[in-house]
Design a protein around this motif. Structure first.
Motif, PDB file in Angstrom:
ATOM      1  N   THR A  66     -10.811  14.150 -53.290  1.00  0.00           N
ATOM      2  CA  THR A  66     -10.066  14.997 -53.763  1.00  0.00           C
ATOM      3  C   THR A  66     -11.213  16.155 -54.271  1.00  0.00           C
ATOM      4  O   THR A  66     -10.664  17.419 -53.949  1.00  0.00           O
ATOM      5  N   GLY A  67     -12.323  15.948 -54.685  1.00  0.00           N
ATOM      6  CA  GLY A  67     -13.362  17.049 -54.853  1.00  0.00           C
ATOM      7  C   GLY A  67     -13.779  17.686 -53.406  1.00  0.00           C
ATOM      8  O   GLY A  67     -13.735  19.019 -53.483  1.00  0.00           O
ATOM      9  N   TYR A  68     -14.058  16.954 -52.661  1.00  0.00           N
ATOM     10  CA  TYR A  68     -14.353  17.434 -51.172  1.00  0.00           C
ATOM     11  C   TYR A  68     -13.154  18.440 -50.521  1.00  0.00           C
ATOM     12  O   TYR A  68     -13.465  19.392 -50.109  1.00  0.00           O
ATOM     13  N   VAL A  69     -11.928  18.147 -50.890  1.00  0.00           N
ATOM     14  CA  VAL A  69     -10.927  18.851 -50.429  1.00  0.00           C
ATOM     15  C   VAL A  69     -10.725  20.187 -50.905  1.00  0.00           C
ATOM     16  O   VAL A  69     -10.572  21.122 -50.276  1.00  0.00           O
ATOM     17  N   LEU A  70     -11.095  20.096 -52.334  1.00  0.00           N
ATOM     18  CA  LEU A  70     -10.958  21.415 -53.169  1.00  0.00           C
ATOM     19  C   LEU A  70     -12.209  22.195 -52.632  1.00  0.00           C
ATOM     20  O   LEU A  70     -12.087  23.399 -52.447  1.00  0.00           O
TER      21      LEU A  70
ATOM     22  N   ALA B  22      -3.427  10.685 -54.166  1.00  0.00           N
ATOM     23  CA  ALA B  22      -4.758  11.401 -53.804  1.00  0.00           C
ATOM     24  C   ALA B  22      -4.952  11.124 -52.394  1.00  0.00           C
ATOM     25  O   ALA B  22      -5.488  11.990 -51.621  1.00  0.00           O
ATOM     26  N   ALA B  23      -4.560   9.933 -51.905  1.00  0.00           N
ATOM     27  CA  ALA B  23      -4.903   9.340 -50.727  1.00  0.00           C
ATOM     28  C   ALA B  23      -3.862  10.135 -49.628  1.00  0.00           C
ATOM     29  O   ALA B  23      -4.258  10.601 -48.519  1.00  0.00           O
ATOM     30  N   ALA B  24      -2.713  10.560 -50.197  1.00  0.00           N
ATOM     31  CA  ALA B  24      -1.847  11.398 -49.129  1.00  0.00           C
ATOM     32  C   ALA B  24      -2.423  12.871 -49.131  1.00  0.00           C
ATOM     33  O   ALA B  24      -2.449  13.239 -48.123  1.00  0.00           O
ATOM     34  N   LEU B  25      -2.860  13.364 -50.145  1.00  0.00           N
ATOM     35  CA  LEU B  25      -3.635  14.631 -50.212  1.00  0.00           C
ATOM     36  C   LEU B  25      -4.821  14.487 -49.179  1.00  0.00           C
ATOM     37  O   LEU B  25      -4.812  15.526 -48.347  1.00  0.00           O
ATOM     38  N   LEU B  31      -6.005  15.791 -41.481  1.00  0.00           N
ATOM     39  CA  LEU B  31      -5.253  16.190 -40.633  1.00  0.00           C
ATOM     40  C   LEU B  31      -5.753  17.496 -39.936  1.00  0.00           C
ATOM     41  O   LEU B  31      -5.983  17.787 -38.975  1.00  0.00           O
ATOM     42  N   ILE B  32      -5.442  18.423 -41.020  1.00  0.00           N
ATOM     43  CA  ILE B  32      -5.817  19.920 -40.799  1.00  0.00           C
ATOM     44  C   ILE B  32      -7.310  19.994 -40.392  1.00  0.00           C
ATOM     45  O   ILE B  32      -7.677  20.713 -39.405  1.00  0.00           O
ATOM     46  N   THR B  44     -10.702   9.978 -42.041  1.00  0.00           N
ATOM     47  CA  THR B  44     -10.966   8.588 -42.253  1.00  0.00           C
ATOM     48  C   THR B  44     -10.885   8.266 -43.742  1.00  0.00           C
ATOM     49  O   THR B  44     -10.237   7.127 -44.184  1.00  0.00           O
ATOM     50  N   LEU B  45     -11.419   9.006 -44.629  1.00  0.00           N
ATOM     51  CA  LEU B  45     -11.358   8.519 -46.077  1.00  0.00           C
ATOM     52  C   LEU B  45     -10.166   8.423 -46.560  1.00  0.00           C
ATOM     53  O   LEU B  45      -9.626   7.626 -47.469  1.00  0.00           O
ATOM     54  N   GLY B  46      -9.124   9.527 -46.288  1.00  0.00           N
ATOM     55  CA  GLY B  46      -7.433   9.699 -46.401  1.00  0.00           C
ATOM     56  C   GLY B  46      -7.049   8.113 -46.046  1.00  0.00           C
ATOM     57  O   GLY B  46      -6.574   7.533 -46.747  1.00  0.00           O
ATOM     58  N   LEU B  47      -7.282   7.644 -44.876  1.00  0.00           N
ATOM     59  CA  LEU B  47      -6.544   6.405 -44.296  1.00  0.00           C
ATOM     60  C   LEU B  47      -6.937   5.199 -45.065  1.00  0.00           C
ATOM     61  O   LEU B  47      -6.520   4.387 -45.269  1.00  0.00           O
ATOM     62  N   ILE B  48      -8.326   5.215 -45.334  1.00  0.00           N
ATOM     63  CA  ILE B  48      -8.964   4.178 -46.017  1.00  0.00           C
ATOM     64  C   ILE B  48      -8.348   3.880 -47.144  1.00  0.00           C
ATOM     65  O   ILE B  48      -8.088   2.981 -47.781  1.00  0.00           O
TER      66      ILE B  48
END
Lengths: 83, 261
Positions: A66-70, B22-25, B31-32, B44-48
């Motif tokens: 989440t931090g990385y996304v932000l 959070a995983a969905a985010l 993907l973007i 990869t982080l999201g899918l794991i």
């Protein structure tokens, strides 16, 4: 011929060792005892030490991610410096 | 210790819903990043993390039901409603793709040569591998029903055999489809024919994989004595989902493969 086939069947069923036989027995009552113990633990931690480890790994990945996304969103929303 | 005076399940506080969000985010942002910035780390982080959340959330539901006894008939009724509503939502999901297919194929544009299949597209022969796949899924519907009857009759050996056979048939279908995808003379980029074909059959294939995974989990639980002859909703939910996957294939076969050739 059938008798020898039947003997073969009995022998193959009898050769399962004690260790692997435990794996084919019903161990649900043991699990029921473990998860109904009055120790105040929530269900996601009640199984033992592995639960805690898995929880911390999942939390770590989610918080870091989440931090990385932000961070990436901030970078993507800043205009790229033109030379 | 206080005891409840109702038959509902007041769940323990759990971190999985928020970690799931959070995983969905992470997955969507990932993907973007993958599409536009050529980076697959976030994806990869999201899918794991999605996988970890699913494993732990469903593990906890097994604990709450089989080991703690919280799934009363009232709770089970709610779960049944939930599964039916979920499958209905999936039916609408596929309805969209069928709509897209009929939109393009009932009135083919001049760019396609005014015909369907479009000019230059050589469709797959519906009487070859697709027909075999139809037979495989229909057979798997029979074996999953056999498994269910075996569970209700308390026949452990037959239940394990029938469920294993169902899963193997599912794998066989997936393997054949993968081979068909590899050998197909057209790709997803080949006009709207390719788009409608691969998106509809592709999402169906994903659902076959999901259904096979669900059935495999049920097989492990069956072997570990989790199910009783009158309480085995996890298995019933998996069987409903599997029948749904089968029905979607029948529609795909009749419309896209057969009528569409």
């Amino acid at each position: 011929m059938w008798r020898s086939l039947m003997n073969l069947r009995q022998i193959s069923q009898r050769t399962i060792s004690t260790a692997s036989r435990r794996q084919l027995e019903n161990r649900v009552p043991e699990k029921q005892k473990l998860f109904q113990e009055d120790n105040g633990l929530p269900v996601y931690l009640k199984g033992g030490a592995m639960d805690g480890l898995l929880y911390r790994v999942t939390m770590g990945l989610s918080v870091f991610g989440t931090g990385y996304v932000l961070y990436e969103l901030m970078v993507a929303s800043m205009p790229k410096k033109q030379k | 210790m206080a005891h409840q005076a109702h038959s509902y399940h007041m769940v323990d506080p759990s971190p999985w819903p928020i970690f799931g969000a959070a995983a969905a985010l992470l997955t969507t942002s990932g993907l973007i990043m993958w599409f536009h910035y050529n980076s697959s780390m976030l994806l990869t982080l999201g899918l794991i993390s999605m996988l970890l959340v699913m494993l732990q959330w469903w593990r906890d539901i097994v604990r709450e039901s089989t080991f703690q006894g919280h799934h009363t008939p009232t709770v089970q009724k709610g779960l049944r409603y939930g599964m039916i509503l979920f499958i209905t939502s999936e039916a609408f999901f596929f309805l969209g793709f069928f709509w897209a297919f009929f939109h393009s194929s009932l009135a083919p544009t001049p760019e396609l040569g005014g015909q369907w299949p479009p000019t230059g597209i050589k469709p797959l022969n519906p009487m070859e591998v697709p027909l075999l796949n139809t037979a495989i899924l229909l057979a798997s519907g029979v074996t999953v029903t056999w498994a269910h009857h075996s569970i209700t009759e308390g026949n452990r050996k037959h239940a394990i055999h029938a469920l294993t056979l169902t899963i193997l048939l599912g794998f066989y279908f997936t393997a054949l489809q993968a081979m068909e995808y590899h050998e197909a003379p057209f790709s997803i980029a080949d006009s709207v024919y390719g788009s409608t074909f691969f998106v509809a059959t592709g999402f169906h294939g994903l659902h076959v994989i999901i259904g096979s995974s669900f059935l495999t989990v049920c097989l492990f639980r069956l072997i570990k004595f989790h199910f009783t002859s009158d309480h085995h909703f996890g298995f019933e939910a998996a069987a409903w989902y599997w029948h749904f996957v089968d029905v979607i294939w029948l529609f795909l076969y009749m419309t896209i493969y057969w009528w569409g050739s």
